[in-house]
Design a protein around this motif. Structure first.
Motif, short mmCIF file in Angstrom:
data_model
loop_
_atom_site.label_atom_id
_atom_site.label_comp_id
_atom_site.label_asym_id
_atom_site.label_seq_id
_atom_site.Cartn_x
_atom_site.Cartn_y
_atom_site.Cartn_z
N SER A 72 0.93 -1.18 0.07
CA SER A 72 -0.05 0.09 -0.12
C SER A 72 0.74 1.32 0.10
CB SER A 72 -1.06 -0.11 1.34
OG SER A 72 0.01 -0.02 2.42
N HIS A 73 0.50 2.36 -0.21
CA HIS A 73 1.08 3.81 -0.08
C HIS A 73 1.78 3.74 1.29
CE1 HIS A 73 -0.14 4.80 -4.27
NE2 HIS A 73 -1.15 4.54 -4.00
N LYS A 74 2.69 4.56 1.12
CA LYS A 74 3.53 4.88 2.53
C LYS A 74 2.64 6.09 2.85
CE LYS A 74 7.64 5.55 1.20
NZ LYS A 74 9.22 5.71 1.14
N SER A 75 2.57 6.01 4.18
CA SER A 75 1.88 7.39 4.95
C SER A 75 2.70 8.59 5.12
CB SER A 75 1.36 7.03 6.25
OG SER A 75 2.41 6.73 7.25
N LEU A 76 2.08 9.83 5.16
CA LEU A 76 2.81 10.88 5.20
C LEU A 76 3.94 10.92 6.48
CD1 LEU A 76 3.64 13.98 4.35
CD2 LEU A 76 1.85 14.74 5.96
N TRP A 77 3.36 10.14 7.47
CA TRP A 77 4.26 10.30 8.75
C TRP A 77 5.57 9.30 8.50
CZ3 TRP A 77 3.34 13.97 11.82
CH2 TRP A 77 2.34 14.23 11.99
N LEU A 78 5.34 8.31 7.91
CA LEU A 78 6.41 7.26 7.40
C LEU A 78 7.70 8.20 6.35
CD1 LEU A 78 7.90 4.71 7.77
CD2 LEU A 78 6.47 3.78 5.96
N ARG A 79 6.91 8.89 5.57
CA ARG A 79 8.02 9.61 4.69
C ARG A 79 8.67 10.59 5.46
NH1 ARG A 79 6.37 8.36 -0.70
NH2 ARG A 79 4.38 7.53 -0.85
N LEU A 80 7.78 11.34 6.54
CA LEU A 80 8.33 12.36 7.23
C LEU A 80 9.82 11.72 8.22
CD1 LEU A 80 5.77 14.70 8.38
CD2 LEU A 80 7.47 15.01 6.38
N LEU A 81 9.39 10.55 8.63
CA LEU A 81 10.46 9.81 9.60
C LEU A 81 11.60 9.49 8.60
CD1 LEU A 81 11.19 8.44 12.08
CD2 LEU A 81 10.04 6.43 11.09
N GLU A 82 11.25 9.00 7.37
CA GLU A 82 12.51 8.53 6.44
C GLU A 82 13.27 10.09 6.24
OE1 GLU A 82 10.49 7.16 3.06
OE2 GLU A 82 11.01 5.14 3.62
N LEU A 83 12.56 11.10 6.05
CA LEU A 83 13.14 12.40 5.71
C LEU A 83 14.34 12.67 7.04
CD1 LEU A 83 13.06 14.57 3.77
CD2 LEU A 83 11.47 15.89 5.17
#
Length: 94
Positions: A28-39
């Motif tokens: 499924s699509h990554k959530s915004l929170w997961l993307r910010l954690l990766e950032l």
């Protein structure tokens, strides 16, 4: 070289579905929170890369909180094109 690495790393969470661009692909699509954690993780990876380059060039200059506030803000600013691509541009078939 560090700015180019930061620009690529800042946009990486927004242009792929893999964890840290090398991990498993998420169904499924990554959530915004997961993307910010990766950032945040990639900010520290690029910072470590810059620290190693500075160490090879000579003595490491001391940095205060202001340095980290400015570089963090710059990293988030560099991530803006990827954010716009992921969340604000309408994709066909989606």
């Amino acid at each position: 070289m560090v700015i180019v690495a930061a620009c690529i790393a800042a946009n990486l969470p927004f242009v792929n579905q893999r964890l840290l661009a090398a991990g498993p692909a998420l169904a499924s699509h990554k959530s915004l929170w997961l993307r910010l954690l990766e950032l945040v993780v990639l900010y520290f990876v690029v910072g470590t890369f810059a620290l190693l380059l500075e160490q090879r060039a000579g003595q490491i200059a001391p940095q205060g909180w202001e340095f980290y506030a400015i570089t963090g803000t710059l990293f988030v600013t560099l991530a803006f094109p990827g954010f716009v691509y992921r969340y604000l541009v309408r994709h066909r078939g989606a």
